[in-house]
Scaffold this motif. Sequence first.
Motif, PDB file in Angstrom:
ATOM      1  N   PHE A 188       0.696  -1.108  -0.025  1.00  0.00           N
ATOM      2  CA  PHE A 188       0.121   0.072  -0.005  1.00  0.00           C
ATOM      3  C   PHE A 188       0.781   1.302   0.172  1.00  0.00           C
ATOM      4  CE2 PHE A 188      -2.291   3.327   2.301  1.00  0.00           C
ATOM      5  CZ  PHE A 188      -3.442   3.588   1.529  1.00  0.00           C
ATOM      6  N   LEU A 189       2.016   1.407   0.915  1.00  0.00           N
ATOM      7  CA  LEU A 189       2.586   2.359   0.969  1.00  0.00           C
ATOM      8  C   LEU A 189       3.812   2.810  -0.329  1.00  0.00           C
ATOM      9  CD1 LEU A 189       4.001   4.666   2.783  1.00  0.00           C
ATOM     10  CD2 LEU A 189       5.950   3.043   3.307  1.00  0.00           C
ATOM     11  N   VAL A 190       4.072   1.504  -1.037  1.00  0.00           N
ATOM     12  CA  VAL A 190       4.644   1.973  -2.414  1.00  0.00           C
ATOM     13  C   VAL A 190       3.853   2.204  -3.314  1.00  0.00           C
ATOM     14  CG1 VAL A 190       5.886   0.325  -4.152  1.00  0.00           C
ATOM     15  CG2 VAL A 190       6.378  -0.048  -1.788  1.00  0.00           C
ATOM     16  N   ASN A 191       2.699   1.657  -3.294  1.00  0.00           N
ATOM     17  CA  ASN A 191       1.674   2.313  -4.277  1.00  0.00           C
ATOM     18  C   ASN A 191       1.205   3.729  -4.183  1.00  0.00           C
ATOM     19  OD1 ASN A 191      -0.099   1.981  -6.546  1.00  0.00           O
ATOM     20  ND2 ASN A 191      -1.888   1.793  -4.946  1.00  0.00           N
ATOM     21  N   TYR A 192       1.099   4.063  -2.823  1.00  0.00           N
ATOM     22  CA  TYR A 192       0.796   5.508  -2.657  1.00  0.00           C
ATOM     23  C   TYR A 192       1.954   6.474  -2.807  1.00  0.00           C
ATOM     24  CZ  TYR A 192      -0.476   9.263   0.346  1.00  0.00           C
ATOM     25  OH  TYR A 192      -0.640  10.836   0.861  1.00  0.00           O
ATOM     26  N   ILE A 193       3.195   5.936  -2.741  1.00  0.00           N
ATOM     27  CA  ILE A 193       4.367   6.820  -3.099  1.00  0.00           C
ATOM     28  C   ILE A 193       4.414   6.938  -4.492  1.00  0.00           C
ATOM     29  CG2 ILE A 193       6.876   7.038  -3.023  1.00  0.00           C
ATOM     30  CD1 ILE A 193       6.603   5.756  -0.237  1.00  0.00           C
ATOM     31  N   SER A 194       4.136   5.929  -5.244  1.00  0.00           N
ATOM     32  CA  SER A 194       4.272   5.876  -6.759  1.00  0.00           C
ATOM     33  C   SER A 194       3.134   6.813  -7.232  1.00  0.00           C
ATOM     34  CB  SER A 194       4.027   4.511  -7.407  1.00  0.00           C
ATOM     35  OG  SER A 194       3.843   4.527  -8.586  1.00  0.00           O
ATOM     36  N   GLN A 195       1.918   6.850  -6.624  1.00  0.00           N
ATOM     37  CA  GLN A 195       0.869   7.771  -7.253  1.00  0.00           C
ATOM     38  C   GLN A 195       1.323   9.158  -6.949  1.00  0.00           C
ATOM     39  OE1 GLN A 195      -2.626   6.294  -5.085  1.00  0.00           O
ATOM     40  NE2 GLN A 195      -2.917   4.562  -6.761  1.00  0.00           N
ATOM     41  N   ILE A 196       1.849   9.447  -5.763  1.00  0.00           N
ATOM     42  CA  ILE A 196       2.578  10.917  -5.521  1.00  0.00           C
ATOM     43  C   ILE A 196       3.336  11.404  -6.297  1.00  0.00           C
ATOM     44  CG2 ILE A 196       3.652  12.264  -3.833  1.00  0.00           C
ATOM     45  CD1 ILE A 196       2.201  10.582  -1.391  1.00  0.00           C
ATOM     46  N   THR A 197       4.319  10.511  -6.601  1.00  0.00           N
ATOM     47  CA  THR A 197       5.426  10.784  -7.647  1.00  0.00           C
ATOM     48  C   THR A 197       4.752  11.100  -9.021  1.00  0.00           C
ATOM     49  OG1 THR A 197       6.906   9.275  -6.440  1.00  0.00           O
ATOM     50  CG2 THR A 197       7.575   9.961  -8.697  1.00  0.00           C
ATOM     51  N   THR A 198       3.771  10.116  -9.607  1.00  0.00           N
ATOM     52  CA  THR A 198       3.186  10.250 -10.749  1.00  0.00           C
ATOM     53  C   THR A 198       2.441  11.789 -10.716  1.00  0.00           C
ATOM     54  OG1 THR A 198       3.226   8.147 -11.132  1.00  0.00           O
ATOM     55  CG2 THR A 198       1.877   9.397 -12.408  1.00  0.00           C
ATOM     56  N   THR A 199       1.368  12.116  -9.764  1.00  0.00           N
ATOM     57  CA  THR A 199       0.775  13.252  -9.598  1.00  0.00           C
ATOM     58  C   THR A 199       1.789  14.413  -9.719  1.00  0.00           C
ATOM     59  OG1 THR A 199      -0.871  12.101  -8.444  1.00  0.00           O
ATOM     60  CG2 THR A 199      -0.948  14.409  -8.244  1.00  0.00           C
ATOM     61  N   ALA A 200       2.816  14.415  -8.672  1.00  0.00           N
ATOM     62  CA  ALA A 200       3.913  15.536  -8.796  1.00  0.00           C
ATOM     63  C   ALA A 200       4.499  15.672 -10.309  1.00  0.00           C
ATOM     64  CB  ALA A 200       4.942  15.241  -7.713  1.00  0.00           C
ATOM     65  N   ALA A 201       4.759  14.657 -10.915  1.00  0.00           N
ATOM     66  CA  ALA A 201       5.429  14.744 -12.303  1.00  0.00           C
ATOM     67  C   ALA A 201       4.385  15.538 -13.018  1.00  0.00           C
ATOM     68  CB  ALA A 201       5.703  13.356 -12.708  1.00  0.00           C
TER      69      ALA A 201
ATOM     70  N   GLY B 129       3.609   1.147 -29.310  1.00  0.00           N
ATOM     71  CA  GLY B 129       3.707   2.397 -28.463  1.00  0.00           C
ATOM     72  C   GLY B 129       3.803   2.219 -26.873  1.00  0.00           C
ATOM     73  N   VAL B 130       4.774   2.867 -26.505  1.00  0.00           N
ATOM     74  CA  VAL B 130       4.717   2.866 -24.911  1.00  0.00           C
ATOM     75  C   VAL B 130       3.940   4.103 -24.310  1.00  0.00           C
ATOM     76  CG1 VAL B 130       6.241   2.851 -22.983  1.00  0.00           C
ATOM     77  CG2 VAL B 130       6.891   1.499 -24.920  1.00  0.00           C
ATOM     78  N   GLU B 131       3.104   3.769 -23.211  1.00  0.00           N
ATOM     79  CA  GLU B 131       2.408   5.082 -22.692  1.00  0.00           C
ATOM     80  C   GLU B 131       3.547   5.413 -21.420  1.00  0.00           C
ATOM     81  OE1 GLU B 131      -1.223   3.618 -21.240  1.00  0.00           O
ATOM     82  OE2 GLU B 131      -2.334   3.971 -23.575  1.00  0.00           O
ATOM     83  N   LEU B 132       3.684   6.679 -21.136  1.00  0.00           N
ATOM     84  CA  LEU B 132       4.482   7.154 -20.229  1.00  0.00           C
ATOM     85  C   LEU B 132       3.535   7.105 -18.818  1.00  0.00           C
ATOM     86  CD1 LEU B 132       5.868  10.122 -22.147  1.00  0.00           C
ATOM     87  CD2 LEU B 132       6.792   7.894 -21.954  1.00  0.00           C
ATOM     88  N   VAL B 133       3.606   6.109 -17.898  1.00  0.00           N
ATOM     89  CA  VAL B 133       2.975   5.960 -16.946  1.00  0.00           C
ATOM     90  C   VAL B 133       3.776   6.284 -15.649  1.00  0.00           C
ATOM     91  CG1 VAL B 133       1.994   4.189 -15.403  1.00  0.00           C
ATOM     92  CG2 VAL B 133       1.933   4.000 -17.933  1.00  0.00           C
ATOM     93  N   ARG B 134       4.741   5.728 -15.696  1.00  0.00           N
ATOM     94  CA  ARG B 134       5.741   6.254 -14.204  1.00  0.00           C
ATOM     95  C   ARG B 134       7.039   6.555 -14.557  1.00  0.00           C
ATOM     96  NH1 ARG B 134       2.947   1.758 -11.833  1.00  0.00           N
ATOM     97  NH2 ARG B 134       1.579   2.680 -10.318  1.00  0.00           N
ATOM     98  N   PRO B 135       7.395   7.859 -14.067  1.00  0.00           N
ATOM     99  CA  PRO B 135       8.804   8.513 -14.509  1.00  0.00           C
ATOM    100  C   PRO B 135       9.949   7.656 -13.669  1.00  0.00           C
ATOM    101  CG  PRO B 135       7.494  10.059 -12.966  1.00  0.00           C
ATOM    102  CD  PRO B 135       6.579   9.027 -13.570  1.00  0.00           C
ATOM    103  N   LEU B 136      11.100   7.530 -14.238  1.00  0.00           N
ATOM    104  CA  LEU B 136      12.127   6.928 -13.545  1.00  0.00           C
ATOM    105  C   LEU B 136      12.665   8.135 -12.689  1.00  0.00           C
ATOM    106  CD1 LEU B 136      14.423   4.858 -13.624  1.00  0.00           C
ATOM    107  CD2 LEU B 136      15.865   6.089 -15.283  1.00  0.00           C
ATOM    108  N   MET B 137      12.627   9.301 -12.907  1.00  0.00           N
ATOM    109  CA  MET B 137      13.348  10.279 -12.080  1.00  0.00           C
ATOM    110  C   MET B 137      12.439  11.652 -12.116  1.00  0.00           C
ATOM    111  SD  MET B 137      17.006  12.107 -12.231  1.00  0.00           S
ATOM    112  CE  MET B 137      17.120  11.705 -13.792  1.00  0.00           C
ATOM    113  N   VAL B 138      12.033  12.129 -10.872  1.00  0.00           N
ATOM    114  CA  VAL B 138      11.397  13.218 -10.562  1.00  0.00           C
ATOM    115  C   VAL B 138      12.448  14.215  -9.582  1.00  0.00           C
ATOM    116  CG1 VAL B 138       9.282  14.436  -9.737  1.00  0.00           C
ATOM    117  CG2 VAL B 138       9.230  12.334 -10.739  1.00  0.00           C
ATOM    118  N   PHE B 139      12.839  15.437 -10.175  1.00  0.00           N
ATOM    119  CA  PHE B 139      13.553  16.092  -9.660  1.00  0.00           C
ATOM    120  C   PHE B 139      13.373  17.604  -9.856  1.00  0.00           C
ATOM    121  CE2 PHE B 139      17.683  18.367  -8.594  1.00  0.00           C
ATOM    122  CZ  PHE B 139      17.919  18.246  -7.296  1.00  0.00           C
TER     123      PHE B 139
END
Length: 171
Positions: free
Chosen positions: A16-29, A134-144
């Motif tokens: 749950f925590l990993v999924n939540y962090i992933s969603q936060i990262t994607t939303t921030a991106a 085609g690849v959809e851009l779902v999760r970024p590798l890096m957010v900075f």
Amino acid sequence: MAQRITTLVLLIEILFLVNYISQITTTAAENDADVIHVAGKVMCQDCTLNYDKWINGSEPIKGAVVSITCMDERRRVRYYGSDKTDERGQFDLIVNRVLYGGKDLKAHLCKVRLVSSPDQSCNIPTNYGNGQSGVELVRPLMVFKDLVKFVVGPFYYTTPMCETPKFENNY
């Protein structure tokens, strides 16, 4: 038995925590970055080689074209761009997130795919790594800060000898 239940509950909490962090990262991106940055590699894979050379012997393709197509929520094209690979077979697409007129691009509505290969001996696109479809851009590798970077691929072309024959009437 109680220890197994505790372990199971702990694993569920971690997932749950990993999924939540992933969603936060994607939303921030999606909300903070000024550009969508996509990198990857295009290679040639020759199916006529023996297994060891086939699996480990792919060569980069210089000058292969890779495209990015970004849509809006109503599935209309909002942006199209492309890039050629360098001598190492690498490409680097950088797209401004805000278009002329103030329209925002959403990374998850963008697809990156193979377009063409200049190598006549290796110009049949494969769908390995979803390069052809085609690849959809779902999760970024890096957010900075103002950088959101996606990495796709590697994408592969193959030789004409390796092309799967197309049969009439699906036979």
